[in-house]
Motif scaffolding. Structure first.
Motif, PDB file in Angstrom:
ATOM      1  N   ASP A  88       0.832  -1.196   0.000  1.00  0.00           N
ATOM      2  CA  ASP A  88       0.000   0.000   0.000  1.00  0.00           C
ATOM      3  C   ASP A  88       0.871   1.253   0.000  1.00  0.00           C
ATOM      4  OD1 ASP A  88      -1.968   1.869   0.201  1.00  0.00           O
ATOM      5  OD2 ASP A  88      -2.703   1.247   2.176  1.00  0.00           O
ATOM      6  N   THR A 138      -0.577   4.264  -0.512  1.00  0.00           N
ATOM      7  CA  THR A 138      -1.518   5.367  -0.350  1.00  0.00           C
ATOM      8  C   THR A 138      -0.882   6.484   0.476  1.00  0.00           C
ATOM      9  OG1 THR A 138      -3.409   3.870  -0.455  1.00  0.00           O
ATOM     10  CG2 THR A 138      -3.786   6.033   0.530  1.00  0.00           C
ATOM     11  N   ASP A 196      -8.228   7.108  -2.130  1.00  0.00           N
ATOM     12  CA  ASP A 196      -8.106   5.950  -1.244  1.00  0.00           C
ATOM     13  C   ASP A 196      -7.896   4.665  -2.042  1.00  0.00           C
ATOM     14  OD1 ASP A 196      -8.526   7.657   0.853  1.00  0.00           O
ATOM     15  OD2 ASP A 196     -10.650   7.147   1.095  1.00  0.00           O
ATOM     16  N   ASN A 197      -6.960   3.849  -1.576  1.00  0.00           N
ATOM     17  CA  ASN A 197      -6.664   2.533  -2.170  1.00  0.00           C
ATOM     18  C   ASN A 197      -6.188   2.612  -3.617  1.00  0.00           C
ATOM     19  OD1 ASN A 197      -7.647   1.337   0.252  1.00  0.00           O
ATOM     20  ND2 ASN A 197      -9.726   1.474  -0.538  1.00  0.00           N
TER      21      ASN A 197
END
Length: 205
Positions: free
Chosen positions: A95, A97, A152-153
């Motif tokens: 991730d 992000t 997000d994501n």
């Protein structure tokens, strides 16, 4: 008297010319001068990199746990262990992000200290089949890129690691896996994230 008058006149003329020259020089040298001052600013890009929600140390992944090992006939094998004939998978969620740059990632899995794995234990990021038999850890090295994106994501990548310890019905006492009976294996997993060169053409993989 006339001679003196000429001298005085010449003196006055010289003084007048000097003053005129000074004025002219002053006019030639005069100019407008302006200085404009300011500053340069730069916002440094943010960087964030996590694997399975962690920034430094992963929670241990148990290959024999429910969800990591396929279910088998409980009359043939106990829950929570691996043995010849078992297989399963686990996820590594990368991730980025919050990063404001693209990411290059690489995953390596290696035998832990004093650990020797069976030669036929294989790993793959694809389903392991006869046509795609997987590979040993020394050549298993998933890698790729995550392009910068907001939201997000939007910079999340899930890598599914499939593993299999094939069962060989023809094994005999010279070729069996008895050396691994009742052992505890430790696999060292390293996930590395690096900023992508800003000049590199990149797409999410």
């Amino acid at each position: 008297m006339k001679k003196r008058s000429r001298i005085v006149s010449l003196g006055v003329l010289a003084l007048t010319l000097t003053m005129m020259s000074t004025c002219l020089m002053g006019a030639t040298m005069a100019r407008y001068v302006t200085e404009v001052t300011g500053s340069a600013t730069a916002a440094v890009a943010a960087w964030s990199f996590k694997a399975n929600g962690e920034t430094s140390t992963l929670t241990a992944i148990d290959l024999g746990a429910d969800g990591k090992r396929e279910a088998y006939n409980e009359n043939n094998i106990m829950k929570g262990v691996v043995a010849p004939g078992t297989k399963g998978s686990f996820d590594i969620v990368i991730d980025g992000t919050g990063s404001e740059v693209g990411i290059e990632y690489a995953v390596t899995i290696a035998e832990g200290t004093n650990v020797t794995l069976p030669d036929d234990l294989v790993f793959s990021t694809e389903a392991i089949t006869a046509d795609k038999p997987g590979s040993k850890l020394d050549v298993f090295s998933p890698s790729g890129t995550i392009a910068y994106a907001s939201g997000d994501n939007s910079m999340e990548k899930t890598i599914t690691v499939n593993w299999e310890w094939p069962f060989d019905a023809t094994d005999d006492k010279e070729s069996n896996d008895n050396a691994y009976v009742d052992k505890d294996w430790t696999l060292n997993i390293t996930i590395t994230g690096k900023q992508i060169d800003p000049n590199k053409t990149t797409t999410t993989e």
